[in-house]
Design a protein around this motif. Structure first.
Motif, mmCIF file in Angstrom:
data_model
loop_
_atom_site.group_PDB
_atom_site.id
_atom_site.type_symbol
_atom_site.label_atom_id
_atom_site.label_comp_id
_atom_site.label_asym_id
_atom_site.label_seq_id
_atom_site.Cartn_x
_atom_site.Cartn_y
_atom_site.Cartn_z
ATOM 1 N N HIS A 1 14.649 -73.551 -37.044
ATOM 2 C CA HIS A 1 15.973 -74.046 -37.421
ATOM 3 C C HIS A 1 15.975 -74.670 -38.822
ATOM 4 C CE1 HIS A 1 18.264 -73.057 -33.897
ATOM 5 N NE2 HIS A 1 17.261 -73.472 -33.147
ATOM 6 N N LYS B 1 17.754 -68.247 -32.053
ATOM 7 C CA LYS B 1 18.363 -66.942 -32.300
ATOM 8 C C LYS B 1 18.795 -66.884 -33.758
ATOM 9 C CE LYS B 1 22.026 -63.985 -30.563
ATOM 10 N NZ LYS B 1 23.203 -63.910 -29.704
ATOM 11 N N GLN C 1 14.933 -81.121 -30.582
ATOM 12 C CA GLN C 1 16.359 -80.782 -30.552
ATOM 13 C C GLN C 1 17.156 -81.627 -31.545
ATOM 14 O OE1 GLN C 1 18.345 -81.001 -26.764
ATOM 15 N NE2 GLN C 1 19.991 -79.693 -27.474
ATOM 16 N N ILE D 1 25.351 -74.246 -33.088
ATOM 17 C CA ILE D 1 25.526 -74.009 -31.643
ATOM 18 C C ILE D 1 24.185 -73.640 -31.018
ATOM 19 C CG2 ILE D 1 26.582 -72.464 -29.939
ATOM 20 C CD1 ILE D 1 28.494 -74.583 -31.071
ATOM 21 N N ASN D 2 23.420 -72.774 -31.682
ATOM 22 C CA ASN D 2 22.093 -72.408 -31.175
ATOM 23 C C ASN D 2 21.169 -73.612 -31.125
ATOM 24 O OD1 ASN D 2 22.773 -69.716 -30.818
ATOM 25 N ND2 ASN D 2 22.014 -69.096 -32.820
ATOM 26 N N VAL E 1 22.062 -76.778 -30.698
ATOM 27 C CA VAL E 1 22.495 -77.636 -29.593
ATOM 28 C C VAL E 1 22.032 -77.067 -28.256
ATOM 29 C CG1 VAL E 1 24.536 -78.445 -28.342
ATOM 30 C CG2 VAL E 1 24.447 -78.641 -30.821
ATOM 31 N N GLN E 2 22.089 -75.738 -28.126
ATOM 32 C CA GLN E 2 21.679 -75.095 -26.878
ATOM 33 C C GLN E 2 20.165 -74.946 -26.757
ATOM 34 O OE1 GLN E 2 23.810 -71.395 -26.852
ATOM 35 N NE2 GLN E 2 25.705 -72.355 -26.161
ATOM 36 N N GLY E 3 19.437 -75.208 -27.838
ATOM 37 C CA GLY E 3 17.987 -75.099 -27.804
ATOM 38 C C GLY E 3 17.481 -73.669 -27.898
ATOM 39 N N VAL E 4 18.288 -72.771 -28.462
ATOM 40 C CA VAL E 4 17.946 -71.353 -28.569
ATOM 41 C C VAL E 4 17.495 -71.054 -29.988
ATOM 42 C CG1 VAL E 4 18.878 -69.013 -28.376
ATOM 43 C CG2 VAL E 4 19.686 -70.808 -26.840
#
Length: 96
Positions: free
Chosen positions: A32, A85, A4, A77-78, A80-83
């Motif tokens: 990422h 996408k 993360q 944002i993705n 930080v949220q661990g997504v």
């Protein structure tokens, strides 16, 4: 660095992307890292196009810059949220 942290650092700047790539969890954060690299390349290309296009360069720079900023915001944002996408349009490009 854990996954993360590597994901978040990759979006911060060009040096952050390099630090995340060389020091961070390269294999766990591959998604990422790729997204961040594509966004940074796109924003660089928009900057060059805005500077060198006569007449409509300012419009390309404005719209392209806003789009890249939106993609960057969605990406961080993705992260930080661990997504994992994809960002709009640019997310389908694979470099790494």
């Amino acid at each position: 660095m854990n996954k993360q942290t590597t994901d978040i650092v990759a979006y911060l700047s060009w040096p952050g992307l390099l630090i995340a790539f060389f020091i961070g969890d390269r294999y766990g954060s591959r998604f990422h890292l790729n997204q961040s690299l594509v966004i940074w390349i796109a924003s660089t290309l928009v900057g060059f196009a805005a500077r060198w296009l006569p007449l409509f360069g300012w419009l390309v720079g404005l719209i392209g810059g806003l789009f890249c900023a939106l993609c960057w915001f969605i990406g961080i944002i993705n992260a930080v949220q661990g997504v994992e996408k994809e960002v709009p349009l640019l997310g389908q490009i694979r470099i790494l």
